[in-house]
Motif scaffolding. Structure first.
Motif, mmCIF file in Angstrom:
data_model
loop_
_atom_site.group_PDB
_atom_site.id
_atom_site.type_symbol
_atom_site.label_atom_id
_atom_site.label_comp_id
_atom_site.label_asym_id
_atom_site.label_seq_id
_atom_site.Cartn_x
_atom_site.Cartn_y
_atom_site.Cartn_z
ATOM 1 N N THR A 10 -9.016 7.842 -2.869
ATOM 2 C CA THR A 10 -8.737 9.247 -2.600
ATOM 3 C C THR A 10 -9.615 9.707 -1.449
ATOM 4 O O THR A 10 -10.731 9.224 -1.278
ATOM 5 C CB THR A 10 -9.032 10.133 -3.828
ATOM 6 N N SER A 11 -9.101 10.653 -0.663
ATOM 7 C CA SER A 11 -9.892 11.185 0.444
ATOM 8 C C SER A 11 -10.011 12.688 0.322
ATOM 9 O O SER A 11 -9.204 13.346 -0.341
ATOM 10 C CB SER A 11 -9.264 10.832 1.793
ATOM 11 N N ALA A 12 -10.998 13.226 1.005
ATOM 12 C CA ALA A 12 -11.131 14.670 1.140
ATOM 13 C C ALA A 12 -10.100 15.162 2.158
ATOM 14 O O ALA A 12 -9.172 14.439 2.523
ATOM 15 C CB ALA A 12 -12.550 15.021 1.563
ATOM 16 N N GLY A 13 -10.267 16.381 2.632
ATOM 17 C CA GLY A 13 -9.240 16.999 3.447
ATOM 18 C C GLY A 13 -9.283 16.683 4.918
ATOM 19 O O GLY A 13 -10.302 16.276 5.463
ATOM 20 N N THR B 6 0.847 -1.186 0.000
ATOM 21 C CA THR B 6 0.000 0.000 0.000
ATOM 22 C C THR B 6 0.880 1.232 0.000
ATOM 23 O O THR B 6 1.844 1.315 0.771
ATOM 24 C CB THR B 6 -0.921 0.032 1.238
ATOM 25 N N VAL B 7 0.563 2.189 -0.856
ATOM 26 C CA VAL B 7 1.278 3.459 -0.917
ATOM 27 C C VAL B 7 0.320 4.573 -0.516
ATOM 28 O O VAL B 7 -0.780 4.685 -1.065
ATOM 29 C CB VAL B 7 1.844 3.727 -2.324
ATOM 30 N N ILE B 8 0.726 5.381 0.449
ATOM 31 C CA ILE B 8 -0.074 6.520 0.895
ATOM 32 C C ILE B 8 0.627 7.801 0.453
ATOM 33 O O ILE B 8 1.813 7.996 0.720
ATOM 34 C CB ILE B 8 -0.233 6.537 2.427
ATOM 35 N N VAL B 9 -0.118 8.675 -0.227
ATOM 36 C CA VAL B 9 0.420 9.963 -0.664
ATOM 37 C C VAL B 9 -0.268 11.066 0.137
ATOM 38 O O VAL B 9 -1.440 11.364 -0.085
ATOM 39 C CB VAL B 9 0.183 10.192 -2.171
ATOM 40 N N PRO B 10 0.416 11.666 1.107
ATOM 41 C CA PRO B 10 -0.187 12.736 1.910
ATOM 42 C C PRO B 10 -0.418 14.005 1.101
ATOM 43 O O PRO B 10 -0.168 14.051 -0.106
ATOM 44 C CB PRO B 10 0.845 12.954 3.028
ATOM 45 N N ALA B 11 -0.874 15.050 1.797
ATOM 46 C CA ALA B 11 -1.329 16.272 1.130
ATOM 47 C C ALA B 11 -0.186 17.172 0.703
ATOM 48 O O ALA B 11 0.832 17.294 1.392
ATOM 49 C CB ALA B 11 -2.268 17.039 2.059
ATOM 50 N N LEU B 12 -0.367 17.824 -0.431
ATOM 51 C CA LEU B 12 0.553 18.850 -0.908
ATOM 52 C C LEU B 12 0.083 20.213 -0.415
ATOM 53 O O LEU B 12 -1.113 20.516 -0.425
ATOM 54 C CB LEU B 12 0.601 18.863 -2.437
ATOM 55 N N ALA B 13 1.027 21.050 0.008
ATOM 56 C CA ALA B 13 0.654 22.370 0.515
ATOM 57 C C ALA B 13 0.248 23.309 -0.612
ATOM 58 O O ALA B 13 -0.665 24.120 -0.462
ATOM 59 C CB ALA B 13 1.812 22.973 1.309
ATOM 60 N N ARG C 210 -1.637 -1.028 -3.854
ATOM 61 C CA ARG C 210 -2.849 -0.237 -3.612
ATOM 62 C C ARG C 210 -2.380 1.176 -3.283
ATOM 63 O O ARG C 210 -1.540 1.367 -2.409
ATOM 64 C CB ARG C 210 -3.616 -0.847 -2.439
ATOM 65 N N VAL C 211 -2.908 2.174 -3.976
ATOM 66 C CA VAL C 211 -2.435 3.553 -3.823
ATOM 67 C C VAL C 211 -3.573 4.412 -3.311
ATOM 68 O O VAL C 211 -4.676 4.412 -3.877
ATOM 69 C CB VAL C 211 -1.903 4.109 -5.155
ATOM 70 N N ALA C 212 -3.308 5.164 -2.230
ATOM 71 C CA ALA C 212 -4.319 6.037 -1.643
ATOM 72 C C ALA C 212 -3.741 7.426 -1.433
ATOM 73 O O ALA C 212 -2.595 7.571 -0.992
ATOM 74 C CB ALA C 212 -4.801 5.465 -0.305
ATOM 75 N N SER C 213 -4.527 8.437 -1.758
ATOM 76 C CA SER C 213 -4.105 9.818 -1.511
ATOM 77 C C SER C 213 -4.938 10.401 -0.387
ATOM 78 O O SER C 213 -6.106 10.051 -0.198
ATOM 79 C CB SER C 213 -4.267 10.676 -2.770
ATOM 80 N N LEU C 214 -4.311 11.284 0.378
ATOM 81 C CA LEU C 214 -4.982 11.994 1.451
ATOM 82 C C LEU C 214 -5.052 13.467 1.079
ATOM 83 O O LEU C 214 -4.037 14.074 0.720
ATOM 84 C CB LEU C 214 -4.220 11.816 2.771
ATOM 85 N N CYS C 215 -6.246 14.009 1.109
ATOM 86 C CA CYS C 215 -6.453 15.427 0.810
ATOM 87 C C CYS C 215 -5.898 15.753 -0.585
ATOM 88 O O CYS C 215 -6.230 15.084 -1.565
ATOM 89 C CB CYS C 215 -5.806 16.279 1.895
ATOM 90 N N THR C 216 -5.025 16.748 -0.696
ATOM 91 C CA THR C 216 -4.531 17.185 -2.002
ATOM 92 C C THR C 216 -3.472 16.255 -2.588
ATOM 93 O O THR C 216 -2.955 16.527 -3.680
ATOM 94 C CB THR C 216 -3.958 18.609 -1.905
ATOM 95 N N GLY C 217 -3.166 15.159 -1.911
ATOM 96 C CA GLY C 217 -2.342 14.135 -2.541
ATOM 97 C C GLY C 217 -2.975 13.591 -3.802
ATOM 98 O O GLY C 217 -2.298 12.973 -4.636
ATOM 99 N N ALA C 218 -4.273 13.836 -3.981
ATOM 100 C CA ALA C 218 -4.974 13.408 -5.196
ATOM 101 C C ALA C 218 -4.355 14.016 -6.447
ATOM 102 O O ALA C 218 -4.419 13.425 -7.536
ATOM 103 C CB ALA C 218 -6.455 13.784 -5.118
ATOM 104 N N PHE C 219 -3.735 15.192 -6.324
ATOM 105 C CA PHE C 219 -3.109 15.812 -7.488
ATOM 106 C C PHE C 219 -1.925 14.982 -7.981
ATOM 107 O O PHE C 219 -1.623 14.971 -9.170
ATOM 108 C CB PHE C 219 -2.667 17.240 -7.156
ATOM 109 N N VAL C 220 -1.253 14.275 -7.074
ATOM 110 C CA VAL C 220 -0.159 13.391 -7.479
ATOM 111 C C VAL C 220 -0.714 12.197 -8.241
ATOM 112 O O VAL C 220 -0.198 11.809 -9.294
ATOM 113 C CB VAL C 220 0.637 12.924 -6.246
ATOM 114 N N LEU C 221 -1.788 11.604 -7.715
ATOM 115 C CA LEU C 221 -2.393 10.448 -8.378
ATOM 116 C C LEU C 221 -2.932 10.836 -9.750
ATOM 117 O O LEU C 221 -2.815 10.078 -10.718
ATOM 118 C CB LEU C 221 -3.516 9.864 -7.522
#
Length: 326
Positions: A152-155, A67-74, A97-108
Motif C-alpha cells: 500500500t502507498s500513501a497519496g 501484479t494488480v495495481i488499484v489506483p485511488a478512489l475519489a 501481487r496486489v498494490a494499492s495507490l493512495c486511497t486504493g487501500a480501501f479496496v484492499l
C-alpha cells in the motif's frame, strides 16, 4: 516480468492511474530483456476524473495478472464496488501481487487483504481507514508499506515511490534509477520516510541542503559524521538535524545510511566486488558492519541479495528478497 493489471472503476482519480501506466507501460532503453505487459481492466468504460477510459478487458483478467495495481478512489465515504473488491480478492488468491495507490487501500481492506497487516494511505484518510477496518494496522506516517504480496502507498507522489519500488524489486536498483531519471523524480525514497514534511525537496540553489546532499553522495566511501556534514553546510549539528527532518523526514545519519545501503545494492547487482570491497566503497568500513546494516535494512545478507538478484534477473523472474520493506 508478466502482466501488470491496472484495476479501474468509476470514480477513480487520474493521477495515480497515470503514474502506474507511465512507470510500467514504457520499457527504458537500458532493459535488454522483457518488460511488463500492462492491461487496463474494468467492467466497462469508466470515468476517471475528467477522462473516459476504455479498458482492455474485464475485471476477470485480474486473476491472470502477476501484479494488480488499484489506483485511488475519489470518494472514500462510499463503499468500493463489490465487483472490484471480489476481483482483487480473487486475483490475490490466484497468486497475484496486489498494490494499492493512495486511497486504493480501501479496496484492499474491503477485500480482507489487509487484515492483520500494516498498511497506509493518504494521511488525510488514515483515520477513516483505521475506523472502518479495525483489523488493519494503519500507519499514517510512511510513504508505503511492503508486506510481500500486498503493498500500500500513501497519496499522490508516494504512488510513484511505490511503483519505482516494485520496479526495483523486479529489475534492480540500476533500472529503477533509469526509470526515475526518465520521469525526472528522485530515484529512491524509503518506504518508512514520513508522508508529510514541512519543506519541499531542496532546489539546486537557495536551500541550505541543496549543495550538501550532492557533496555527500560523491563521498559515500568516506566515514562521514553529522559533525562533518554540519561543518560542510556551515551550521550547527542541531540546526542540520532540523533541516534534514524538514526536507527528508528523517535524521542525517539515517539518510546517510540509506544512501550507503542503496549504493551497496547497486554494486552487488552490477559488479563482482567482494563484500569487503563494497563495505569500503560505501563507507561501512568492514564487511561485518555492512552485513549487519544491510541485513537489517534489506532483510537478507549481501551475499544472498547478490545471488537472488542475479538468479532472478537471469530467469526473468523477480527476486523475492523483500527489499526496501517498510
Amino acid at each position: 516480468m508478466g502482466t501488470v493489471a491496472l484495476a479501474v472503476t468509476d470514480g477513480m482519480l487520474h493521477f495515480e492511474l497515470s503514474v502506474a501506466y507511465e512507470v510500467f507501460g514504457s520499457a527504458p532503453a537500458a532493459v535488454a530483456g522483457p518488460w511488463y505487459d500492462v492491461a487496463v481492466c474494468g467492467s466497462d468504460a469508466v470515468r476517471v476524473g475528467r477522462f473516459r477510459v476504455e479498458p482492455d478487458g474485464g475485471l476477470d483478467r485480474l486473476r491472470r495478472a502477476d501484479t494488480v495495481i488499484v489506483p485511488a478512489l475519489a470518494d472514500v465515504d462510499e463503499a468500493p464496488p463489490a465487483d472490484l473488491v471480489d476481483a482483487v480478492r480473487a486475483a490475490h488468491e490466484a497468486g497475484a501481487r496486489v498494490a494499492s495507490l493512495c486511497t486504493g487501500a480501501f479496496v484492499l481492506a474491503a477485500a480482507g487483504l489487509l487484515d492483520g497487516k500494516r498498511a497506509t494511505t493518504h494521511w488525510a484518510h488514515t483515520e477513516a481507514l483505521a475506523d472502518r477496518y479495525p483489523r488493519v494496522e494503519v500507519d499514517p506516517d510512511v510513504l508505503y508499506v511492503d508486506n510481500g504480496s500486498v503493498l500500500t502507498s500513501a497519496g499522490k507522489a508516494a504512488a510513484m515511490d511505490l511503483c519505482l519500488h516494485l520496479v526495483r524489486l523486479d529489475h534492480g536498483s540500476s533500472i529503477a534509477n533509469v526509470v526515475a531519471r526518465r520521469l525526472v523524480v528522485p530515484p529512491h525514497r524509503a518506504g518508512g520516510q514520513a508522508q508529510f514534511v514541512t519543506t519541499p525537496v531542496p532546489a539546486r540553489t537557495g536551500h541550505p541542503l541543496s549543495a550538501l546532499l550532492p557533496w555527500v553522495m560523491e563521498r559515500l566511501d568516506e566515514p562521514l559524521t553529522v559533525e562533518d556534514l554540519a561543518r560542510r553546510a556551515g551550521m550547527s549539528p542541531r540546526n542540520l538535524g532540523r533541516q534534514f527532518r524538514a526536507v527528508t523526514g528523517t535524521t542525517p545519519l539515517q539518510w546517510l545510511l540509506t544512501q550507503r545501503i542503496r549504493h551497496a545494492q547497486e554494486l552487488l547487482e552490477n559488479s563482482d566486488d567482494t563484500v569487503d570491497a563494497i563495505a569500503a566503497a560505501t563507507g561501512m568500513g568492514t564487511a561485518t558492519t555492512l552485513r549487519r546494516h544491510f541485513n537489517r535494512t534489506v532483510g537478507v545478507p549481501p551475499d544472498t541479495y547478490r545471488r537472488t538478484f542475479r538468479a532472478g534477473a537471469g530467469a526473468g523472474t523477480r527476486p523475492g528478497t523483500g527489499i526496501g520493506t517498510a
